[in-house]
Design an enzyme around this catalytic site. Structure first.
Site, mmCIF file in Angstrom:
data_model
loop_
_atom_site.group_PDB
_atom_site.id
_atom_site.type_symbol
_atom_site.label_atom_id
_atom_site.label_comp_id
_atom_site.label_asym_id
_atom_site.label_seq_id
_atom_site.Cartn_x
_atom_site.Cartn_y
_atom_site.Cartn_z
ATOM 1 N N LYS A 170 1.148 -1.424 -0.251
ATOM 2 C CA LYS A 170 -0.124 -0.255 -0.358
ATOM 3 C C LYS A 170 0.995 1.320 -0.058
ATOM 4 O O LYS A 170 0.522 1.811 -0.436
ATOM 5 C CB LYS A 170 -1.308 0.112 1.300
ATOM 6 C CG LYS A 170 -1.475 -1.499 0.883
ATOM 7 C CD LYS A 170 -2.156 -0.894 2.840
ATOM 8 C CE LYS A 170 -3.723 -2.384 1.968
ATOM 9 N NZ LYS A 170 -4.496 -3.354 3.610
ATOM 10 N N GLN A 213 -3.886 -1.712 9.398
ATOM 11 C CA GLN A 213 -4.618 -2.820 8.936
ATOM 12 C C GLN A 213 -4.861 -3.583 10.327
ATOM 13 O O GLN A 213 -5.028 -3.574 11.075
ATOM 14 C CB GLN A 213 -2.861 -2.821 8.471
ATOM 15 C CG GLN A 213 -2.840 -4.180 8.017
ATOM 16 C CD GLN A 213 -3.242 -4.815 6.423
ATOM 17 O OE1 GLN A 213 -3.512 -3.400 5.895
ATOM 18 N NE2 GLN A 213 -4.337 -5.707 6.286
ATOM 19 N N ASP A 227 -11.028 3.445 4.194
ATOM 20 C CA ASP A 227 -11.537 1.651 4.481
ATOM 21 C C ASP A 227 -12.581 1.394 4.284
ATOM 22 O O ASP A 227 -12.766 0.645 4.127
ATOM 23 C CB ASP A 227 -10.339 1.118 5.411
ATOM 24 C CG ASP A 227 -9.780 0.108 4.919
ATOM 25 O OD1 ASP A 227 -9.310 -0.669 3.806
ATOM 26 O OD2 ASP A 227 -8.019 -0.332 6.330
#
Ligand code: NAD
Length: 302
Positions: free
Chosen positions: A54, A98, A121
């Protein structure tokens, strides 16, 4: 039938190039490059690879990456405080923690520190709720041009499901009235994808670990999505001839990375299918970049 292989790498490369172009074109109006903060807790090797990919993709798109790496043993309150500081920092546009977080960290409490507009997200209850209500959808997810009048983004859609929708769109799959079956009901993939497919006017069925007859339900699908995390769970013989098969699963086995679908036998019946790797995986990162650009626009317009 031998399926067309849906090339997620190529579609993702195209989305990433379009984000990079938009970032370059908007540097003046943004005043600085968009900035994505990543927070990685613990030593899970897969999570480390995901975050490294990422960050690399950010840099290639002209997005600044601000990285925080913490031991799993860190005091949970300290993690919550860090995410709170990132949320308050005007120099941070998007925040990605994450998942999964190692025990004893509480993902819900950590996510509660993230403002919906920085939630690249799409995991906060506000963004998940807007999606569930049909208030945001695919058109917002891929909004690569600024809104007229600099109006801020309406909300953030989770990256993997919006990546799946983009693959379906690019493959010319007709969703209106189609039978879509999703195997898996996670908040990260199955549920948000069900909302997106519903918004696209598909007839959506969501299967899970208590579904009675998975084979028969999958066999109804014009569009079959597997997001389970069990290698080869979905058998080729469950695939309706001519169906489109999207395999979200990423499973590490002795034979390497495999999906949740028995690829060989499914490809003999499907009209199109995503490979693992090289299907949905690359799309997740591409959509994250698109969300970060949208978050930057919303941040500077405040
Ligand atoms: P999860 O573990 O949160 O959810 C799995 C879901 O599968 C659950 O809803 C469960 O009810 C269902 N399930 C479990 N066993 C089942 C069975 N035998 N029959 C039917 N349903 C069953 O997983 P997740 O986070 O949604 O991830 C699913 C898979 O997708 C994993 O392999 C993960 O690595 C992968 N993934 C890939 C990406 C990507 O970028 N491509 C992103 C996220 C997740």
């Amino acid at each position: 039938l031998t399926a067309t292989i849906i090339d997620g790498k190529a579609v993702a490369a195209d989305v990433r190039a379009r984000v990079a172009e938009a970032v370059a074109a908007e540097l003046d109006s943004l005043g600085r490059p968009p900035a994505l903060a990543t927070v990685l807790v613990g030593s899970d090797p897969a999570s480390h690879v995901y975050v490294a990919n990422k960050r690399k993709a950010c840099e290639q798109a002209g997005i600044r990456s601000i990285h925080h790496e913490l031991d799993a043993e860190i005091d949970p309150e300290e993690l919550i405080a860090l995410v709170g500081r990132l949320d308050a920092d005007p120099g941070v546009d998007g925040i990605l923690v994450q998942m999964p977080l190692p025990a004893p960290h509480d993902a819900e409490r950590v996510l509660a520190e993230i403002s919906p507009r920085k939630d690249v997200d799409g995991l906060t209850p506000v963004n998940a709720g807007l999606l569930a209500q049909g208030k945001i959808g695919v058109s917002e997810a891929l909004e690569l041009a600024p809104r007229p009048g600099g109006e801020p983004a309406a909300g953030m859609v989770a990256c993997t499901p919006s990546g799946v929708m983009e693959l379906l769109a690019r493959s010319g799959v007709e969703l209106e009235g189609a039978e879509a079956v999703i195997v898996g009901r996670s908040t990260l993939v199955g549920r948000p994808l069900a909302s997106l497919l519903l918004a696209a006017n598909a007839t959506v069925t969501v299967c899970h670990s208590r579904t009675r007859d998975l084979a028969a339900t999958c066999a109804r699908a014009d569009v079959l999505v597997a997001a389970v995390g069990v290698p080869g769970l979905v058998k080729g013989e469950w695939v309706k001839p001519g169906a489109v098969v999207i395999d979200v699963g990423i499973n590490r086995t002795d034979e390497g990375l495999v999906g949740d679908v028995e690829f060989g036998s499914a490809a003999e019946r499907a009209v199109a299918i995503t490979p693992v790797p090289g299907g949905v995986g690359p799309m997740t990162i591409a959509m994250l970049l698109a969300n970060t650009l949208r978050a930057a626009r919303a941040n500077v317009s405040r």
